[in-house]
Design an enzyme around this catalytic site. Structure first.
Site, mmCIF file in Angstrom:
data_model
loop_
_atom_site.group_PDB
_atom_site.id
_atom_site.type_symbol
_atom_site.label_atom_id
_atom_site.label_comp_id
_atom_site.label_asym_id
_atom_site.label_seq_id
_atom_site.Cartn_x
_atom_site.Cartn_y
_atom_site.Cartn_z
ATOM 1 N N LYS A 1 0.808 -1.200 0.000
ATOM 2 C CA LYS A 1 0.000 0.000 0.000
ATOM 3 C C LYS A 1 0.855 1.271 0.000
ATOM 4 O O LYS A 1 0.401 2.349 -0.369
ATOM 5 C CB LYS A 1 -0.875 0.035 1.273
ATOM 6 C CG LYS A 1 -1.758 -1.158 1.451
ATOM 7 C CD LYS A 1 -2.425 -1.098 2.846
ATOM 8 C CE LYS A 1 -3.114 -2.434 3.120
ATOM 9 N NZ LYS A 1 -3.296 -2.627 4.563
ATOM 10 N N GLY A 2 2.092 1.100 0.470
ATOM 11 C CA GLY A 2 2.922 2.272 0.751
ATOM 12 C C GLY A 2 3.107 3.226 -0.413
ATOM 13 O O GLY A 2 3.158 4.443 -0.230
ATOM 14 N N GLU B 1 7.891 2.098 -6.112
ATOM 15 C CA GLU B 1 7.998 1.739 -4.693
ATOM 16 C C GLU B 1 8.098 3.001 -3.841
ATOM 17 O O GLU B 1 8.614 4.029 -4.302
ATOM 18 C CB GLU B 1 9.261 0.887 -4.457
ATOM 19 C CG GLU B 1 9.000 -0.600 -4.416
ATOM 20 C CD GLU B 1 8.249 -1.065 -3.162
ATOM 21 O OE1 GLU B 1 7.565 -0.245 -2.508
ATOM 22 O OE2 GLU B 1 8.334 -2.262 -2.844
ATOM 23 N N ASP B 2 7.638 2.904 -2.610
ATOM 24 C CA ASP B 2 7.819 4.043 -1.706
ATOM 25 C C ASP B 2 9.209 4.042 -1.082
ATOM 26 O O ASP B 2 9.856 5.069 -0.979
ATOM 27 C CB ASP B 2 6.730 4.077 -0.620
ATOM 28 C CG ASP B 2 6.615 2.767 0.139
ATOM 29 O OD1 ASP B 2 7.156 1.749 -0.318
ATOM 30 O OD2 ASP B 2 5.972 2.748 1.210
ATOM 31 N N ASP C 1 14.578 -0.682 1.417
ATOM 32 C CA ASP C 1 15.337 -0.796 2.665
ATOM 33 C C ASP C 1 16.328 -1.955 2.510
ATOM 34 O O ASP C 1 17.439 -1.762 2.029
ATOM 35 C CB ASP C 1 14.345 -1.014 3.809
ATOM 36 C CG ASP C 1 14.997 -1.016 5.170
ATOM 37 O OD1 ASP C 1 16.223 -0.913 5.247
ATOM 38 O OD2 ASP C 1 14.276 -1.139 6.188
ATOM 39 N N LYS D 1 17.079 3.666 1.470
ATOM 40 C CA LYS D 1 17.801 3.623 2.751
ATOM 41 C C LYS D 1 19.030 2.731 2.555
ATOM 42 O O LYS D 1 18.987 1.519 2.819
ATOM 43 C CB LYS D 1 16.867 3.027 3.813
ATOM 44 C CG LYS D 1 17.244 3.364 5.226
ATOM 45 C CD LYS D 1 16.472 2.523 6.221
ATOM 46 C CE LYS D 1 15.099 3.052 6.535
ATOM 47 N NZ LYS D 1 14.460 2.283 7.637
ATOM 48 N N PHE E 1 13.392 4.875 11.196
ATOM 49 C CA PHE E 1 12.020 4.506 10.826
ATOM 50 C C PHE E 1 11.274 5.770 10.436
ATOM 51 O O PHE E 1 11.237 6.741 11.190
ATOM 52 C CB PHE E 1 11.334 3.810 12.000
ATOM 53 C CG PHE E 1 10.214 2.922 11.551
ATOM 54 C CD1 PHE E 1 10.399 1.542 11.446
ATOM 55 C CD2 PHE E 1 8.980 3.452 11.171
ATOM 56 C CE1 PHE E 1 9.380 0.719 10.995
ATOM 57 C CE2 PHE E 1 7.963 2.641 10.712
ATOM 58 C CZ PHE E 1 8.159 1.271 10.628
ATOM 59 N N VAL E 2 10.694 5.752 9.249
ATOM 60 C CA VAL E 2 9.983 6.945 8.781
ATOM 61 C C VAL E 2 8.527 6.607 8.460
ATOM 62 O O VAL E 2 8.208 5.486 8.060
ATOM 63 C CB VAL E 2 10.661 7.578 7.542
ATOM 64 C CG1 VAL E 2 12.010 8.165 7.909
ATOM 65 C CG2 VAL E 2 10.811 6.584 6.402
ATOM 66 N N ASP F 1 3.824 3.641 6.634
ATOM 67 C CA ASP F 1 3.090 3.390 7.882
ATOM 68 C C ASP F 1 3.978 2.864 8.998
ATOM 69 O O ASP F 1 5.087 2.372 8.763
ATOM 70 C CB ASP F 1 2.002 2.342 7.639
ATOM 71 C CG ASP F 1 2.580 0.933 7.494
ATOM 72 O OD1 ASP F 1 3.500 0.754 6.668
ATOM 73 O OD2 ASP F 1 2.136 0.025 8.218
ATOM 74 N N ARG G 1 -0.106 6.824 7.491
ATOM 75 C CA ARG G 1 0.078 6.922 6.035
ATOM 76 C C ARG G 1 -0.419 8.264 5.490
ATOM 77 O O ARG G 1 0.035 8.731 4.455
ATOM 78 C CB ARG G 1 -0.692 5.801 5.324
ATOM 79 C CG ARG G 1 -0.155 4.400 5.574
ATOM 80 C CD ARG G 1 -0.804 3.436 4.589
ATOM 81 N NE ARG G 1 -0.714 2.041 4.972
ATOM 82 C CZ ARG G 1 0.301 1.236 4.682
ATOM 83 N NH1 ARG G 1 1.340 1.698 4.030
ATOM 84 N NH2 ARG G 1 0.292 -0.030 5.055
HETATM 85 C C1 PRP Z 1 7.509 -1.673 2.536
HETATM 86 C C2 PRP Z 1 7.771 -0.939 1.230
HETATM 87 C C3 PRP Z 1 8.481 -1.949 0.394
HETATM 88 C C4 PRP Z 1 9.221 -2.778 1.407
HETATM 89 C C5 PRP Z 1 10.649 -2.347 1.440
HETATM 90 O O1 PRP Z 1 6.323 -2.388 2.400
HETATM 91 O O2 PRP Z 1 6.589 -0.489 0.629
HETATM 92 O O3 PRP Z 1 7.576 -2.747 -0.349
HETATM 93 O O4 PRP Z 1 8.622 -2.549 2.685
HETATM 94 O O5 PRP Z 1 11.376 -3.068 2.371
HETATM 95 P P1 PRP Z 1 12.601 -3.997 1.985
HETATM 96 O O6 PRP Z 1 13.465 -3.252 1.020
HETATM 97 O O7 PRP Z 1 13.295 -4.207 3.309
HETATM 98 O O8 PRP Z 1 12.088 -5.289 1.419
HETATM 99 P P2 PRP Z 1 5.504 -2.974 3.641
HETATM 100 O O9 PRP Z 1 5.784 -4.428 3.773
HETATM 101 O O10 PRP Z 1 5.769 -2.126 4.859
HETATM 102 O O11 PRP Z 1 4.002 -2.828 3.174
HETATM 103 P P3 PRP Z 1 3.170 -1.510 2.801
HETATM 104 O O12 PRP Z 1 3.683 -1.029 1.462
HETATM 105 O O13 PRP Z 1 1.766 -1.996 2.724
HETATM 106 O O14 PRP Z 1 3.382 -0.491 3.886
#
Ligand code: PRP
Length: 182
Positions: free
Chosen positions: A48-49, A104-105, A108, A136, A157-158, A164, A170
């Site tokens: 969703k991000g 992607e948002d 990490d 990141k 953590f942001v 979220d 969000r």
């Molecule tokens: C977040 C973000 C990426 C992922 C990045 O999604 O949107 O998809 O984590 O992390 P990584 O590089 O360590 O794999 P999340 O699982 O929090 O779901 P969301 O998008 O619904 O918030």
């Protein structure tokens, strides 16, 4: 903003304010517009991000385009270290012959993106590039080629602008650091 009954978390200082985000998203849109001249990019936003970033980004791209959404989860508690993402909501349309731009948002560890890219490549897109609002670098566990990056951020953590903590925050227009405890 604090939520009663949770891990005493609250929003900390603003890391990126909405004006800074807006300007950078416009720059990314202009760059994508230049790079995809004569093409019709197909954006795939990861729910969703990325939903809010995606909504602003598509309006900053001055090209005919189409888009779709995918939602992924990880197996177990160790992220996607199995090398596979679990598709929670799949794309409506195939990718064959399309110039796909994955939205992607945040990147990490890179594990989500790495396995998602493998998955999407099997659908035979004409091309596949990645745009991520936040990167990141300190969190990276696997190398992933991000073609367009909004901002490199520190290892913190942001939340906000789609990101979220436990499904909250969000809707904040700015991106904040999250504070835990008093
Ligand atoms: C977040 C973000 C990426 C992922 C990045 O999604 O949107 O998809 O984590 O992390 P990584 O590089 O360590 O794999 P999340 O699982 O929090 O779901 P969301 O998008 O619904 O918030």
């Amino acid at each position: 903003m604090a939520w009663p009954g949770r891990r005493n978390e609250s929003t900390g200082p603003v890391l990126l304010d909405c004006r800074t985000i807006r300007n950078r998203v416009r720059e990314l849109g202009a760059q994508i517009t230049r790079d995809y001249q004569g093409k019709t990019p197909h954006l795939v936003a990861v729910l969703k991000g990325a939903s809010i970033f995606h909504a602003d980004l598509v309006r900053a791209i001055e090209l005919p385009l189409s888009y779709d959404f995918i939602a992924v989860g990880s197996y177990g508690t160790e992220g996607t270290s199995s090398g596979e993402v679990r598709i929670l909501k799949d794309l409506e349309d195939g990718l064959e012959g399309k110039d796909v731009l994955l939205v992607e948002d945040i990147v990490d560890t890179g594990l989500t993106l790495h396995s998602l890219v493998q998955n999407l490549k099997e659908r035979n897109p004409l091309s596949l590039k990645i745009v991520a609002l936040l990167n990141k670098p300190a969190g990276r566990k696997i190398d992933v080629p991000v073609d367009y990056t909004g901002f490199d951020i520190p290892d913190a953590f942001v939340v906000g602008y789609g990101l979220d903590y436990d499904q909250r925050y969000r809707n904040l227009p700015d991106i904040h650091l999250l504070r835990f405890g008093k």
